[in-house]
Every structure is written in C-alpha cells, then in structure tokens.
Write a protein that holds these residues in place. Sequence first.
Motif, PDB file in Angstrom:
ATOM      1  N   GLU A 165       9.720 -15.278  -9.996  1.00 17.61           N
ATOM      2  CA  GLU A 165       8.307 -14.914 -10.127  1.00 17.61           C
ATOM      3  C   GLU A 165       7.962 -14.736 -11.603  1.00 17.61           C
ATOM      4  O   GLU A 165       8.569 -13.910 -12.293  1.00 17.61           O
ATOM      5  CB  GLU A 165       7.995 -13.623  -9.370  1.00 17.61           C
ATOM      6  CG  GLU A 165       6.571 -13.137  -9.564  1.00 17.61           C
ATOM      7  CD  GLU A 165       6.304 -11.795  -8.910  1.00 17.61           C
ATOM      8  OE1 GLU A 165       5.331 -11.120  -9.302  1.00 17.61           O
ATOM      9  OE2 GLU A 165       7.074 -11.406  -8.011  1.00 17.61           O
ATOM     10  N   PHE A 173      10.602 -12.092 -12.941  1.00 16.88           N
ATOM     11  CA  PHE A 173      11.416 -11.388 -11.946  1.00 16.88           C
ATOM     12  C   PHE A 173      12.294 -12.400 -11.204  1.00 16.88           C
ATOM     13  O   PHE A 173      11.849 -13.516 -10.892  1.00 16.88           O
ATOM     14  CB  PHE A 173      10.536 -10.660 -10.933  1.00 16.88           C
ATOM     15  CG  PHE A 173       9.938  -9.372 -11.440  1.00 16.88           C
ATOM     16  CD1 PHE A 173      10.725  -8.238 -11.592  1.00 16.88           C
ATOM     17  CD2 PHE A 173       8.588  -9.299 -11.749  1.00 16.88           C
ATOM     18  CE1 PHE A 173      10.171  -7.045 -12.050  1.00 16.88           C
ATOM     19  CE2 PHE A 173       8.030  -8.120 -12.212  1.00 16.88           C
ATOM     20  CZ  PHE A 173       8.819  -6.988 -12.358  1.00 16.88           C
ATOM     21  N   ASP A 175      14.883 -12.592  -7.745  1.00 19.60           N
ATOM     22  CA  ASP A 175      15.539 -12.001  -6.579  1.00 19.60           C
ATOM     23  C   ASP A 175      16.844 -12.757  -6.388  1.00 19.60           C
ATOM     24  O   ASP A 175      16.855 -13.923  -5.979  1.00 19.60           O
ATOM     25  CB  ASP A 175      14.652 -12.120  -5.337  1.00 19.60           C
ATOM     26  CG  ASP A 175      15.203 -11.311  -4.171  1.00 19.60           C
ATOM     27  OD1 ASP A 175      16.427 -11.059  -4.146  1.00 19.60           O
ATOM     28  OD2 ASP A 175      14.416 -10.935  -3.277  1.00 19.60           O
ATOM     29  N   LYS A 269      11.970  -4.170  -7.919  1.00 21.93           N
ATOM     30  CA  LYS A 269      11.241  -4.665  -9.088  1.00 21.93           C
ATOM     31  C   LYS A 269      10.877  -3.541 -10.055  1.00 21.93           C
ATOM     32  O   LYS A 269      10.961  -3.710 -11.279  1.00 21.93           O
ATOM     33  CB  LYS A 269       9.976  -5.396  -8.634  1.00 21.93           C
ATOM     34  CG  LYS A 269      10.250  -6.674  -7.881  1.00 21.93           C
ATOM     35  CD  LYS A 269       8.983  -7.286  -7.311  1.00 21.93           C
ATOM     36  CE  LYS A 269       8.060  -7.823  -8.384  1.00 21.93           C
ATOM     37  NZ  LYS A 269       6.879  -8.519  -7.798  1.00 21.93           N
ATOM     38  N   VAL A 359       9.666 -10.384  -4.461  1.00 25.10           N
ATOM     39  CA  VAL A 359       9.532 -11.331  -5.563  1.00 25.10           C
ATOM     40  C   VAL A 359       8.810 -12.554  -5.026  1.00 25.10           C
ATOM     41  O   VAL A 359       9.304 -13.241  -4.135  1.00 25.10           O
ATOM     42  CB  VAL A 359      10.907 -11.712  -6.137  1.00 25.10           C
ATOM     43  CG1 VAL A 359      10.772 -12.833  -7.162  1.00 25.10           C
ATOM     44  CG2 VAL A 359      11.575 -10.497  -6.761  1.00 25.10           C
TER      45      VAL A 359
END
Length: 684
Positions: A165, A173, A175, A269, A359
């Motif tokens: 993301e 970000f 994941d 996050k 995410v």
Amino acid sequence: MSSSQPFIPSSPLSPAAGHPRKSRFTFKQLSQLALSSTTNPLRVIAHIDLDAFYAQCEGVRLGIAEDQPLAVQQWQGLIAINYPARKYGLTRHITITEAKKLCPSLIMQHVATWKEGDAKWAYHEDAFAQIATHKVSLDPYRLESRRILACIKDVLPPSPVQRVEKASVDEVFLDLSAQIHSILLERYPELNGPAPYDDPTECLPRPPTTALDWNTDALVDLDNNETEDDDPDWDDITMLIGSEIVRSVRAAIRERLKYTCSAGIARNKMIAKLGSAHKKPNQQTIVRNRAVQQFMGSFRFTKIRNLGGKLGEDVVSKFGTEQVQELLNVSLGQLKSKLGDDTGSWVYEIIRGEDTNEVNSRTQIKSMLSAKSFRPTINSYDQAVKWLRIFVADIFARLVEEGILENKRRPKTVNLHHRQGGQMRSRQAPIPSGRPIDENVLFNIAQILLGQVIVDGRAWPCANLQLSVGGFEEGPTGNRGIGGFLVRGDEAKAVKHSLRDSDGHASDHGDCRPDKRPKTEQGAIQRFLSRQGASHGESDEDMSANHSDPDPMKGSSSPPPVQRPDDDEQHNIPQQSRKGDFAGSIAAESIPLQKATDVVERIASNTYICKDCNTALPSDTKGEHEDWHFAKSIAATEEPTGSGGTTSASRVRAKDPKKFPSSRTNATPTQRRMEKGQSRLAFG
C-alpha cells in the motif's frame, strides 16, 4: 552474528515435570496467517519511510555526496533538510538567511517549477524570485516515488502473496503475513502436519529455537512483565522473518536507486508507522508483541494518527494529560462516559496498540490537484485563465503517467476551487465520456467552471485557485476500437484477392449484397415475377411442372436477377449494350477493334431497352417483360382479396389496353406456364 539485544524465547517452563509447555498459538491461527487476517496475533506489518525524501531526490539527481548538507528550497522557505544539515540545527521553520548562518556549506536547491508557456516543468535558477509567475512542481519526486514502489514490488513475491500500500509519496505499508507463512512451512516442517485430533484449536508445538539473531535491528524493550529469558514463541519467529524480508527490500532500494529508508515492523499498521520513526535514518525497528505496552507508553497520544486535532484537544481537556502512559490508567467506562461509547472504545484500544486496519493493495491515486496561492492576488479573468492553462498542463502530464493515453484509468470529474478573501467557492463538472481526454478538453471545462464563479460575483481579487480531477475509474479491458475490425494495406489486398474467382473476375458474393431468403410459399403473381428471371435458363420440362401453393397471393416479390449498368465491369462497347445476361454475354467476348461497329449495330438491332428499369433485353421478350412490370405494380398497390374477389390483371388491362398491352397473343403455347390447378385440354 551476535544479537544487539540478546533475546531468549518467551514460553516459561511448565511447573509440572519440567516439560516445556506448548505454544500459545494454534493451528487455526497459523492457517489464518496465509490469509493475512487483520485479527491474527501472528500478523506482521512493515512500514517503510524514505529518509528526508525530497532532499535525497535532489542529492541523487545532482550527484552530491551523502555527507554534504543540503536543503530543498521553495520560494523563501525550506521544505526538506537532509540529515547532515540537521546536525547544524537546521529545521524547516527557519529562514534561508538563518540557515546559511548556521551552516555556511549548505547547498540549497529550489524545487522545479512550471512557467507560463512551458510544456513541462523545469529547474530555473531564478525560480525563488518568480513567485508571481511560476508554480511549484513536485513531479520529480512523484516519478522517483514510482520507481521506488516498483523496486519494492520487484523484490517481493507476486500477487496475491504481495500486499503493498502506497501511503504517501515517501512511505509504503507491507503486509508480509502470507509470505511469512510460506517461509515458516519451509523452515519448520513440523508445522505442515495436520492438527492433533484434527482439531484446529490445538496449540502448535513450541519453536525449536531458544535464541534469535536480530542482526543489527533495533529492538524495543519488553514490557515490564516480560523478560528476555523467556523462550521465543511463534510470534517472535514471524517478526524475525519479517525483519529479514524488510532488510532485503531496503538493501535493494539502496543498491538500485541509491536511496536510504527506515522501517518499522510490528503486528499492525499503527505500531509499524510509529516504529519506522523510532530510529532514523537508515535503520529498522522491531516492536515485538511483548513490547507493545512499553513502546506505546513512551508516546504522547497526539502523535498517534487520528488522535491529533480536535479529538486530541478534547482528550487533553477532559483528562488533563497527553501521555499514553498516564491515559492507560483510565478505565474503559470513564473513556466512554466522557468521549462517548464509540470514541471512548476506539481510544481505549488504540492506546493499547490495537489496530485492525488492513493493508490496501490498491496503490492508485484517487485524485490529482494543481493549485496556486497568489501573492500578490490576481484581479482579472485573463490572469486566472493563464494559471488554469498551467494547472491543466500539470495535471495532464500526470494523467499520462497514470496511463490515460492507453485508457488504463481516467477521471470522471473536474473541480475548481476559488478563494476570494475568506470565502472559498467550488464548482464541479463531469468529463464527457466516450471520447479521449486531452489538454483542450480539461482546459475548456476549467474555463466554464471559472466563468460560473465569475457570474456569481465577488471573484476578485483572487487569493487562491485550485484545479483537480477525481473519480478515477478503470478503463475497459478487452475492448476493440472500430479500427480493430478493419483491414488495411497488404492485409486488405489479400482479402480482396481471396474474393476473386480463378479467372480473375470479382466473385459475386464480393460485389453483390446477399440475397434475402425467399419465402417457400408463392402466389400466382409472385410466381409470374420470379419466372422472368428463369425464363432463359429453365427447360421446357421445368416450365410445365405443377407447383403446390396453398395461398396463391403469398410469397416473395423479389425482382428478377437483372444485371444493372453500374454492376458491370467496363468494356469498350456502348453502355446500352451492356444490359442483362443477353448483352453481357456478348460484351464478355473478345471483340477485334475493326469489327466493333458491326457488333454494336447487331446488338442494337436485337436489343430492347426498357424505359422503366433501363434494362437491356432481347427484343422477343419485350411483351413478357412489360407484363412483369404490370404485375409488379399490381402486387405493390393492391391487397389480395378472397376467392370471391374481382381484382385481376385482365380487368385493369381492359380499362386501358394501350397502356397495358398484352404479349400473350404473341406467345406460343410452349412458352406458357400453367398455373396451379390448370390442366391441358384436348381439342378436336
């Protein structure tokens, strides 16, 4: 390599018989890790943040040494300062003069700008003094951001395992849960087996490792009730694997693009983002599950996303503190009573490190904005239009990068924001669908919106003007334009050649429209009409055959297959001789030039030209052809009657025998075709 902070896993020995207990995590939670479940305690999220990104971009572009102090200038202020310059006490809130005093060796690079009349942004040496005629462009940083994002995606496994993301121009970000799940099963085969008793709620076996090597990562201290003497559990193992992945991503960015970045690794996050800022630059911080309370307690809650602004002020006024550590002592009931049920519950979970936001792998932008604050203000329509032209060029250049020319994505609306004094007014208009978007389309819409603002009055002086596009949608996939159904050039020649007969003449189906499918039932008049086309090719036996027709007035009224002049190929004979099968058969012959006159005269003497349809026919078929026209007019104007009807061709002909002459008196019996129900009579 030794750990920077020795760590021994977290499961204490069982008091019974000294056997170590099983893991706290179950087989079900392990399987959910592959699905990137937001509530999974084994989940691993990373936040990557570029270090002083704008300054790094200019340093890489200019080839400046990394230890050289550098700042990015916008007009008379600083918007980015690299870490070597920060050692001199420079911040973004000081003036350029103060920065030079603090750091005489400081290099200041002004951002790129748009200038009226330019087709693209550029770096101008005097941009800092052209605030009235130039507009800031951040496109160089957006372009580098895209390169970095592409590099990150290239290092990670492909989708759907990859979840990336783009949070902003300089942060991302990740994941890592699904990727970590596959690595776990490879490294620890004992996790591949089924759960005991086929019960997914059974606990996993304890990890075989008692010490973990965290390399050079920064480890956050554990909570007060945790110690490093505890053996690691599977959540520590997943964090360790996550740190390895992030380290490889950061190394790739450094090696390929020359940028440094910091990272935070945690279970969600929010904590990962706080972790990336914990140790900068060019480091990564791991916040283990057993260290969350210790880590969160060190922050002011106003530093937490969504806890600043009015909500933060409200919490401070009602509880008298902005420290998370002190707010942890407030009960859930107290938070609900003072902040409301929903807000109180949310604050209670956030300060304890609970966050279930996923995410979002959709990293495409949702809108594009180009704006300018005017100092001094502008006071005329012409001035505003000049800036709209720059805004449109700025936005369209970014739309091209987004794939608008390939119809990948396109916006649906244009928005104009206009500020006069303390009043901000907005206008919006849709972008016409079904046609390409270009600069002229956007500029025309922007002019219309500006005109609407001016009509409302009080438009000048204007202190700020903003133009944006939004409502992006994905372009259609698999569609073909009309050009995709056409053939051109050599391909067209090949198709044309395939439609020609072996003798070199165009195929009938290539030059003529396909015939309509005739009805199976024909009436008397229709049979008469159709007979005209077959009169020259049918045998006597065919002409005398009986036909079964339950309704003599039903059927097709298609004309006989008579060749038209414009359907012929051109030959060196008069046009009136190129009519029908009769003339065509003669015209198709190879005629010597000296005999052309004789041939034309012979054709003319034996040819009848119909004045109604301009068709050339043999002279002996004149009467029958005129009867065909007569019957055709009857079929077109008269409705069929029952068996007792009196309408007939002979009755109409009797009214005006001159206009409708009959050729049947000149026809021999063998030329006549018997109608349904007729039979030949024996005479004498």
